[in-house]
Design a protein around this motif. Sequence first.
Motif, mmCIF file in Angstrom:
data_model
loop_
_atom_site.group_PDB
_atom_site.id
_atom_site.type_symbol
_atom_site.label_atom_id
_atom_site.label_comp_id
_atom_site.label_asym_id
_atom_site.label_seq_id
_atom_site.Cartn_x
_atom_site.Cartn_y
_atom_site.Cartn_z
ATOM 1 N N ASN A 66 0.817 -1.215 0.000
ATOM 2 C CA ASN A 66 0.000 0.000 0.000
ATOM 3 C C ASN A 66 0.852 1.266 0.000
ATOM 4 O OD1 ASN A 66 -2.534 -1.424 0.177
ATOM 5 N ND2 ASN A 66 -2.087 -1.802 2.339
ATOM 6 N N LEU A 67 2.147 1.103 -0.223
ATOM 7 C CA LEU A 67 3.104 2.215 -0.249
ATOM 8 C C LEU A 67 3.144 2.947 1.088
ATOM 9 C CD1 LEU A 67 2.471 3.666 -3.831
ATOM 10 C CD2 LEU A 67 3.826 1.680 -3.119
ATOM 11 N N MET A 68 3.125 2.163 2.154
ATOM 12 C CA MET A 68 3.214 2.691 3.513
ATOM 13 C C MET A 68 4.419 2.093 4.211
ATOM 14 S SD MET A 68 0.752 4.810 4.354
ATOM 15 C CE MET A 68 -0.799 5.395 3.676
ATOM 16 N N SER A 69 5.055 2.899 5.069
ATOM 17 C CA SER A 69 6.133 2.398 5.924
ATOM 18 C C SER A 69 5.558 2.108 7.304
ATOM 19 C CB SER A 69 7.250 3.432 6.031
ATOM 20 O OG SER A 69 6.751 4.648 6.579
ATOM 21 N N HIS A 70 6.262 1.270 8.061
ATOM 22 C CA HIS A 70 5.786 0.877 9.385
ATOM 23 C C HIS A 70 6.926 0.989 10.397
ATOM 24 C CE1 HIS A 70 2.013 -0.689 7.703
ATOM 25 N NE2 HIS A 70 2.770 -1.129 6.704
ATOM 26 N N GLY A 71 6.570 1.035 11.634
ATOM 27 C CA GLY A 71 7.558 1.105 12.697
ATOM 28 C C GLY A 71 6.884 1.083 14.049
#
Length: 205
Positions: free
Chosen positions: A99-104
């Motif tokens: 979904n073209l999202m980064s996570h952390g």
Amino acid sequence: MPHPITKSEAQDVLSPYIDDIRSLITETINGYYSAFEHSSLRVKLSRRSHASICHDLVVNAIIERFEGVKGFGHLRRRGLFLLSVQGRILLRFNMFDQNLMSHGIETKQLVSLRYQDVSQLEFEDYPPDGLLHVGYCLNALETGVEHVYVTYRFGKINVWEWELTQTQQTVVDQIQFTTQTNTKPAAKRMPKLKTKNVGDISETL
């Protein structure tokens, strides 16, 4: 909240450098996944570990490329790296999901960045136009980069997305090539005169 930079504004600022940024990301990450000396280590690591290693390698490549270049600066603090471009844009580098999202980890700092709040960073002369995420997507086999994007994220959505997979020069060359091939008139074949029985006249002279 800073002025939300538009996609066209971001492209105007980043266009002179975007091919270098794309190349640094793809070459660095593809090099990690293809290097024989890393093969025995790669099979033992988790996807998260791969992403962490690739992030560090990309950050180092970006610093080496833009260190001392006029109009660029960077902040490196507690695992966070941001690149300042021409006093207008901050770039953050991540791996993206589908979904073209980064996570952390949901830290207070990370939540603030997702909502374009960079004031807490105490970045000297921090750009007023916003924080952009530069991210890569791995191919299906997770052996290299398939796409690179720049996104303007606010909360849990991307306001806009810009794909960098093709260089701008390649796109220009393709347009010129297409235009030339479409506008060039096709060569007309000259008819050959024939006799009734012996074929082409030119063959009998």
